[in-house]
Design a protein around this motif. Sequence first.
Motif, PDB file in Angstrom:
ATOM      1  N   VAL A  54       5.025   1.324 -10.743  1.00 34.59           N
ATOM      2  CA  VAL A  54       4.266   1.173  -9.454  1.00 34.59           C
ATOM      3  C   VAL A  54       5.006   0.894  -8.413  1.00 34.59           C
ATOM      4  N   HIS A  55       5.990  -0.012  -8.596  1.00 30.32           N
ATOM      5  CA  HIS A  55       6.750  -0.562  -7.310  1.00 30.32           C
ATOM      6  C   HIS A  55       7.485   0.948  -6.744  1.00 30.32           C
ATOM      7  N   MET A  56       7.809   1.799  -7.502  1.00 28.02           N
ATOM      8  CA  MET A  56       8.819   2.793  -7.116  1.00 28.02           C
ATOM      9  C   MET A  56       7.614   3.820  -6.164  1.00 28.02           C
ATOM     10  N   THR A  57       6.484   3.896  -6.965  1.00 27.78           N
ATOM     11  CA  THR A  57       5.294   4.721  -6.350  1.00 27.78           C
ATOM     12  C   THR A  57       5.136   4.121  -4.784  1.00 27.78           C
ATOM     13  N   GLU A  58       4.996   2.717  -4.855  1.00 30.29           N
ATOM     14  CA  GLU A  58       4.817   2.020  -3.512  1.00 30.29           C
ATOM     15  C   GLU A  58       5.684   2.131  -2.572  1.00 30.29           C
ATOM     16  N   ASN A  59       6.985   2.331  -2.834  1.00 26.38           N
ATOM     17  CA  ASN A  59       8.043   2.456  -2.049  1.00 26.38           C
ATOM     18  C   ASN A  59       8.322   3.778  -1.345  1.00 26.38           C
ATOM     19  N   GLN A  60       7.611   4.735  -2.223  1.00 25.03           N
ATOM     20  CA  GLN A  60       7.488   6.038  -1.864  1.00 25.03           C
ATOM     21  C   GLN A  60       6.800   6.306  -0.629  1.00 25.03           C
ATOM     22  N   TRP A  61       5.633   5.538  -0.591  1.00 22.87           N
ATOM     23  CA  TRP A  61       4.619   5.521   0.485  1.00 22.87           C
ATOM     24  C   TRP A  61       5.370   4.792   1.847  1.00 22.87           C
ATOM     25  N   GLY A  62       6.373   4.061   1.688  1.00 15.39           N
ATOM     26  CA  GLY A  62       6.908   3.226   2.654  1.00 15.39           C
ATOM     27  C   GLY A  62       6.186   2.109   3.125  1.00 15.39           C
ATOM     28  N   LYS A  63       6.780   1.337   3.989  1.00 15.38           N
ATOM     29  CA  LYS A  63       6.121   0.035   4.668  1.00 15.38           C
ATOM     30  C   LYS A  63       5.396   0.674   5.919  1.00 15.38           C
ATOM     31  N   GLY A  64       4.437  -0.205   6.001  1.00 16.67           N
ATOM     32  CA  GLY A  64       3.547   0.018   7.495  1.00 16.67           C
ATOM     33  C   GLY A  64       2.424   0.871   6.953  1.00 16.67           C
ATOM     34  N   SER A  65       1.909   1.225   8.219  1.00 12.79           N
ATOM     35  CA  SER A  65       0.693   2.044   8.057  1.00 12.79           C
ATOM     36  C   SER A  65       1.184   3.605   8.086  1.00 12.79           C
ATOM     37  N   LEU A  66       0.528   4.367   7.747  1.00 17.71           N
ATOM     38  CA  LEU A  66       0.852   5.772   7.694  1.00 17.71           C
ATOM     39  C   LEU A  66       0.607   6.283   9.088  1.00 17.71           C
TER      40      LEU A  66
END
Length: 781
Positions: free
Chosen positions: A415-427
């Motif tokens: 889950v953390h890896m997937t979250e990190n893949q989206w990056g921080k902040g808004s898209l």
Amino acid sequence: MDEMEEELKCPVCGSFFREPIILPCSHNICLACARNILVQTPDAESPQSSRASGSGVSDYDYLDLDKMSLYSEADSGYGSYGGFVSAPTTPCQKSPNGVRVFPPTVPPPPQAQHHLLPHTGVLPPVPRNSCLTCPQCHRSLTLDDRGLRGFPKNRVLEGVVDRYQQSKAAALKCQLCEKSPREATVMCEQCDVFYCDPCRLRCHPPRGPLAKHRLVPPAQGRISRRTSPRKISTCTEHELENLSMYCVQCKTPVCYQCLEDGKHSTHEVKALGAMWKLHKTTNESGGLSADGCHSNGQLSQALNVLSDRATEAKEFLVQLRNMVQHIQENGVEFEACLVAQCDALIEALNRRKAQLLSRVTKEHEHKLSVVRDQISHCTVKLRQTTGLMEYCLEVIKENDPSGFLQISDALIRRVHMTENQWGKGSLTPRMSSDFDLTLDSGPLLQTIHQLDFVQMKVPAAPILQLEECCTQTNSATLSWKQPPLSTIAVDGYILELDDGNGGQFREVYVGTEMICTVDGLHFNSTYKSRVKAFNSSGVGQYSKTLVMQTSEMSLPSYDSKTLAAVAWFTFDPASAHPDIILSNDNLTVTCNSYDDRVVMGNTGFSRGVHYWEMTIDRYDNHPDPAFGIARADVMKDVMLGKDDKAWAMYVDNNRSWFMHNNSHTNRRYGECLQSDRCLMHVLKLDNIIGRRQSMTSLPMRLTDGGISKGATVGVLLDFSRGILLFLINDEQQGPVAFNTLEGMYYPAISLNRNVQVTLHSGLPIPDFYTPGESEAAGSVC
């Protein structure tokens, strides 16, 4: 013949002349029209009363014109004295040929209307103080007691009008119809007028005194006019006497009564018929009269000149008509060229438009590609994230503790890896939907607005103004101008001269002025000159070549041996150092500084043999003045010869030295003869200059001695050999000072405040010197 018709029409009524009279201003007018435009002046203002008071004003003076207001500056017509008549002023009418005429101020009674017709014989009396203004030159004419009878009748003009009307092939027209003349039906032999039926009934009724007149058909009237005898002119002063004599002094026909009255008693009078034949023959042949004088031959001469002008005008009209055709052809060609140029601009704009659209299309495709890639990538990640979330939710629902704890750590890491893949902040999207390209059309629009015609042709060949071109001694002044009809812009001019010996042309002036003076030319030489104009498009054609001859001198003087011209010159204030003081018409020079200062002559030499001298007027404290020649750009604040632009001899009270480029040598013979080589060289130079001296006597003749007050220093410049010699008190100072001289040199001198010198130019060559061809010589020791 048709061109002559306007000459045969009255300037008032616009019809053919009827009983024309000659005014003193040489213009003609119908007798009836003259009566119609008479103006009555008040007694106090009349020219007659002025003459009676002894003022001496002429009948035809212009001074009364302003008082009588006959000619208005506002309308250029004719008016009457509104302030001196009982009836109100009537508006002016315009004759068919454009002259504005006022009708009579007092309408005549009905029975007086016949004064307009030529058959009445006697005119009604003219009012006192009447005045007439010529309808063509506006000259004011005052009538005397004879009234209109005082003006001579122009029988010649009347005959020309009759012949002209008879020569018209069209049907005879009524002479009294006002607007569109109708065809004539009868002619009155007594009135000599053609009538239509309405005008005959109105103006020539078959009753009263007119009933005895004979009316004939128009064709018969034309024949009777042609065969009628020539009318006899009567004297204007004696109406019952025919003109039979001619006064040569007054140049006017007279009658016997005039001769009996004694008016022409001291004048030469001849028979009228004889003078008529003589004048007519003279006019036709252009010869001399019986007394050896030209008699009206001037008319033939004037006609010849006028005929030449008419021929020139016809040729000019042909030229103008050809110009019209050329203008039309050139206009069509120019329009086609303009359309082609504009079409080319439009085509270039369309090509640029296609290029810009291609760039926009590429930018559009690039943006779409980036956004689509981001959509695809985000879609894949979202599907993976959603699957992981659903799987985790199902794991949370499991009731097996050992199984949950076994995989929970791994799921948390995923889950953390997937979250990190989206990056921080808004898209955020990787590409903006806006196009950052902005078309900069302002300069192009400004250029389009400034698009205009420019001269792309080279200038026409200038025209040399020969009346302003001249030569003076060794300078020439040339002046030129552009052709009168040339409208092509000119940026400047190039003046070229040859070398005065038939050589190649060289540029001597480039600039915007149209007059130029070239100095420093050879004396007594022939130069060819030409000029051309240039602009941004190129250089135009040369003007015609002008050949100029420079003079020998301003005040001629010749050497008796060579017959060569010598030149006069003075010191030039423009080239002098500011410390130099000139006087005696720039012939005497001194200085206000203790340092040496240079001044040059105003004339340069480049060929020939020239000799001038300078007298020492003042010599204090043993200074070292220098004498010689220099280039135009010589240094002015050092002694002459210190730089490479001057060749000089400087001298003190004891001896002299030659100096060039700051290198000087004592030039006494005793110090020069140090070797056999130097001795032979001196002998060779002495032989060139014609010294009558033997070899054995040379070492004994020394030239020791300098200058003092009253001494004379001479300078001899010989371009035929290219040498420079110096003399002091008529004795040559050493051998040849300098050789191999060529180019332009100016006489020059340097001095300080302890010296004053007076120049003597234009002197003959010294007797001891014999000019000749140059010989090869070695170096001067």
